[in-house]
Write a protein that holds these residues in place. Structure first.
Motif, PDB file in Angstrom:
ATOM      1  N   LYS A 303      76.804 -56.659  78.162  1.00 15.68           N
ATOM      2  CA  LYS A 303      76.803 -55.541  79.356  1.00 15.68           C
ATOM      3  C   LYS A 303      75.732 -56.021  80.391  1.00 15.68           C
ATOM      4  O   LYS A 303      75.125 -55.123  81.328  1.00 15.68           O
ATOM      5  N   GLY A 304      75.476 -57.442  80.330  1.00 13.08           N
ATOM      6  CA  GLY A 304      74.646 -57.998  81.319  1.00 13.08           C
ATOM      7  C   GLY A 304      73.275 -58.033  81.188  1.00 13.08           C
ATOM      8  O   GLY A 304      72.662 -58.146  81.931  1.00 13.08           O
ATOM      9  N   VAL A 305      72.629 -57.697  79.986  1.00 12.62           N
ATOM     10  CA  VAL A 305      71.314 -57.762  79.615  1.00 12.62           C
ATOM     11  C   VAL A 305      70.882 -59.236  79.502  1.00 12.62           C
ATOM     12  O   VAL A 305      71.384 -59.858  78.771  1.00 12.62           O
ATOM     13  N   ASN A 306      69.510 -59.520  79.929  1.00 13.05           N
ATOM     14  CA  ASN A 306      69.228 -60.653  79.953  1.00 13.05           C
ATOM     15  C   ASN A 306      68.303 -60.621  78.832  1.00 13.05           C
ATOM     16  O   ASN A 306      67.037 -60.315  78.853  1.00 13.05           O
ATOM     17  N   VAL A 307      68.696 -61.628  77.738  1.00 13.62           N
ATOM     18  CA  VAL A 307      67.850 -61.515  76.546  1.00 13.62           C
ATOM     19  C   VAL A 307      67.070 -62.829  76.521  1.00 13.62           C
ATOM     20  O   VAL A 307      67.394 -63.951  76.696  1.00 13.62           O
ATOM     21  N   ILE A 308      65.548 -62.471  76.433  1.00 13.15           N
ATOM     22  CA  ILE A 308      64.662 -63.421  76.786  1.00 13.15           C
ATOM     23  C   ILE A 308      63.644 -63.711  75.622  1.00 13.15           C
ATOM     24  O   ILE A 308      63.212 -62.545  75.030  1.00 13.15           O
ATOM     25  N   LYS A 309      63.214 -64.924  75.084  1.00 11.30           N
ATOM     26  CA  LYS A 309      62.401 -65.168  74.164  1.00 11.30           C
ATOM     27  C   LYS A 309      60.905 -64.964  74.755  1.00 11.30           C
ATOM     28  O   LYS A 309      60.487 -65.660  75.922  1.00 11.30           O
ATOM     29  N   THR A 310      60.132 -64.243  74.124  1.00 11.63           N
ATOM     30  CA  THR A 310      58.708 -63.883  74.607  1.00 11.63           C
ATOM     31  C   THR A 310      57.863 -65.325  74.650  1.00 11.63           C
ATOM     32  O   THR A 310      57.844 -66.204  73.849  1.00 11.63           O
ATOM     33  N   PRO A 311      57.319 -65.827  75.791  1.00 11.89           N
ATOM     34  CA  PRO A 311      56.768 -66.890  76.020  1.00 11.89           C
ATOM     35  C   PRO A 311      55.392 -67.061  75.095  1.00 11.89           C
ATOM     36  O   PRO A 311      54.686 -66.129  74.465  1.00 11.89           O
ATOM     37  N   GLU A 312      55.251 -68.126  74.571  1.00 13.52           N
ATOM     38  CA  GLU A 312      54.155 -68.567  73.550  1.00 13.52           C
ATOM     39  C   GLU A 312      52.960 -68.181  74.272  1.00 13.52           C
ATOM     40  O   GLU A 312      51.930 -67.632  73.336  1.00 13.52           O
ATOM     41  N   ALA A 313      52.661 -68.220  75.440  1.00 13.10           N
ATOM     42  CA  ALA A 313      51.214 -67.804  76.019  1.00 13.10           C
ATOM     43  C   ALA A 313      50.965 -66.188  75.800  1.00 13.10           C
ATOM     44  O   ALA A 313      49.764 -65.863  75.360  1.00 13.10           O
ATOM     45  N   ILE A 314      51.946 -65.594  75.524  1.00  7.62           N
ATOM     46  CA  ILE A 314      52.006 -63.920  75.540  1.00  7.62           C
ATOM     47  C   ILE A 314      51.490 -63.800  74.130  1.00  7.62           C
ATOM     48  O   ILE A 314      50.724 -63.035  73.663  1.00  7.62           O
ATOM     49  N   LEU A 315      52.265 -64.583  73.027  1.00  2.00           N
ATOM     50  CA  LEU A 315      52.163 -64.367  71.824  1.00  2.00           C
ATOM     51  C   LEU A 315      50.712 -64.742  71.326  1.00  2.00           C
ATOM     52  O   LEU A 315      50.117 -63.875  70.340  1.00  2.00           O
ATOM     53  N   LYS A 316      50.094 -65.684  72.043  1.00  2.00           N
ATOM     54  CA  LYS A 316      48.773 -66.226  71.528  1.00  2.00           C
ATOM     55  C   LYS A 316      47.954 -65.102  72.073  1.00  2.00           C
ATOM     56  O   LYS A 316      46.805 -64.617  71.480  1.00  2.00           O
ATOM     57  N   ALA A 317      48.167 -64.677  73.374  1.00  2.00           N
ATOM     58  CA  ALA A 317      47.262 -63.318  73.867  1.00  2.00           C
ATOM     59  C   ALA A 317      47.291 -62.529  72.907  1.00  2.00           C
ATOM     60  O   ALA A 317      46.100 -61.551  72.680  1.00  2.00           O
ATOM     61  N   GLN A 318      48.383 -62.039  72.411  1.00  2.00           N
ATOM     62  CA  GLN A 318      48.664 -60.773  71.289  1.00  2.00           C
ATOM     63  C   GLN A 318      47.752 -60.996  70.067  1.00  2.00           C
ATOM     64  O   GLN A 318      47.046 -60.131  69.464  1.00  2.00           O
ATOM     65  N   LEU A 319      47.711 -62.271  69.693  1.00  2.00           N
ATOM     66  CA  LEU A 319      46.739 -62.504  68.290  1.00  2.00           C
ATOM     67  C   LEU A 319      45.248 -62.384  68.786  1.00  2.00           C
ATOM     68  O   LEU A 319      44.497 -61.831  67.982  1.00  2.00           O
ATOM     69  N   ALA A 320      44.932 -62.980  70.011  1.00  5.61           N
ATOM     70  CA  ALA A 320      43.463 -62.928  70.529  1.00  5.61           C
ATOM     71  C   ALA A 320      43.137 -61.271  70.564  1.00  5.61           C
ATOM     72  O   ALA A 320      42.052 -61.078  70.142  1.00  5.61           O
TER      73      ALA A 320
END
Length: 371
Positions: A303-320
């Motif tokens: 349906k035209g959705v752009n499926v993207i993996k979350t960048p590692e920088a955001i994942l590390k910021a979540q852990l912090a």
């Protein structure tokens, strides 16, 4: 002849008496069964078309069939009796006999509830979280929270390990942790504290309210749970960026609530059936989710959705951010810290085993399916 006739008549009377007693027993048994039949109002916190409401029905079906209809759960959708966020209050008060939801919804009453719905990202998944609930002291802590801390008239069971939840839906791709600063974002439970720590302006909304808010610009981004639920709610109609992988809700499961008075009144057999139906439904939900979520993700791509993996920088910021949230809330609430300490001790041992024991899935997948 007279003696034989007398004997025959006596035998006949004895036979009819015995037959009458047997017949009376046969007639009485269904009456007893009907007297024991109990129907419970069992409301979910999900819209009718959501796969989560289907999961609630799957659990109820097992209970209804295994009890032979003597205990019948009448499954109702969110709002049929009370709004989704009022489910716990309604079960406590006996307005509802039971319900299907997530404990993160009771976060406003005591943030420790969210530890049993959206626990910190400790490297574990929801199956491991359920292992902690059953074998690591999780149920003891949960029952302490419900009974002693909050004085609630409820019994809770946990069922259905959810896959790691997506970061969410957005009008444009998020590339760095700074993109969360000032972002109007919907989530629930401890994820709200997490995203606020990252600078987002968080709004807590029930499932059916999210897409209209996103469409009107009341929020800039939102997460709900999975490709199937998100598709039914209509996310792809108002946003085309769907970002997968996140540490905000990496180990969640469903919570089955029952009014304690009603639950305690069940026979031992019926209580066991409810418990084991929850365990059976847990496995079935996991199997169904793998099938449906993967199919619906492909449908969304179509349906035209752009499926993207979350960048590692955001994942590390979540852990912090998790570090800061746990330190702050643990300092404010001794019981909260007690639960987190138990979860950390469990995850430190069990995740270490899983990491050393389980080979990388990506390595095998790439070998067979990537040219």
């Amino acid at each position: 002849m007279t003696s034989d006739a007398t004997t025959t008549r006596a035998d006949r009377r004895r036979f009819l008496k015995i037959a009458g007693l047997a017949g009376a027993g046969t007639i009485a048994m269904p009456q007893v069964s009907r007297a024991q039949t109990v129907t419970w109002k069992f409301q979910s916190t999900w819209p009718t078309k959501d796969i989560f409401h289907e999961f609630a029905g799957d659990f109820a079906k097992r209970v209804n069939e295994m009890t032979g209809g003597r205990l019948k759960l009448d499954v109702l959708a969110a709002g049929a009796v009370v709004p989704a966020f009022q489910l716990q209050d309604a079960v406590h008060a006996g307005i509802l006999d039971g319900g299907h939801g997530v404990s993160a919804y009771w976060y406003g009453k005591n943030k420790a509830f969210s530890l049993f719905g959206t626990p910190p990202a400790l490297g574990w998944d929801a199956t491991n979280f359920l292992s902690w609930m059953n074998y690591g002291g999780g149920y003891d802590l949960y029952n302490d929270l419900v009974t002693n801390q909050m004085k609630l008239n409820i019994v809770g069971l946990f069922s259905g390990p959810m896959p790691c939840q997506p970061l969410g839906w957005f009008k444009k791709e998020l590339k760095t942790a700074d993109d969360f600063k000032g972002l109007k974002y919907r989530t629930v439970g401890l994820a709200a504290d997490l995203k606020r720590e990252m600078g987002a302006a968080v709004t807590i909304l029930a499932g059916g309210e999210i897409v209209p808010a996103l469409e009107r610009g009341v929020i800039d981004g939102a997460e709900f749970n999975n490709p199937s639920s998100d598709a039914i709610l209509g996310f792809s109609d108002v946003a085309k960026v769907f970002m997968l992988q996140s540490y905000h809700q990496a180990a969640e499961s469903f919570e089955l609530l029952f009014n304690k008075g009603k639950f305690d009144a069940l026979s031992g057999e019926q209580k066991a059936i409810v418990k084991y139906a929850a365990e059976a439904a847990s496995s079935d939900m996991n199997w169904k989710a793998i099938d449906r979520y993967s199919k619906d993700l492909e449908m969304l791509r179509g349906k035209g959705v752009n499926v993207i993996k979350t960048p590692e920088a955001i994942l590390k910021a979540q852990l912090a951010a998790w570090d800061k949230v746990l330190e702050k809330l643990g300092g404010e609430n001794a019981f909260f810290k007690k639960v987190v300490d138990s979860q950390k001790a469990w995850a430190k041992r069990t995740v270490a085993y899983e990491l050393i024991n389980t080979p990388p899935a990506e390595l095998a997948y790439d070998h067979f399916f990537k040219s």
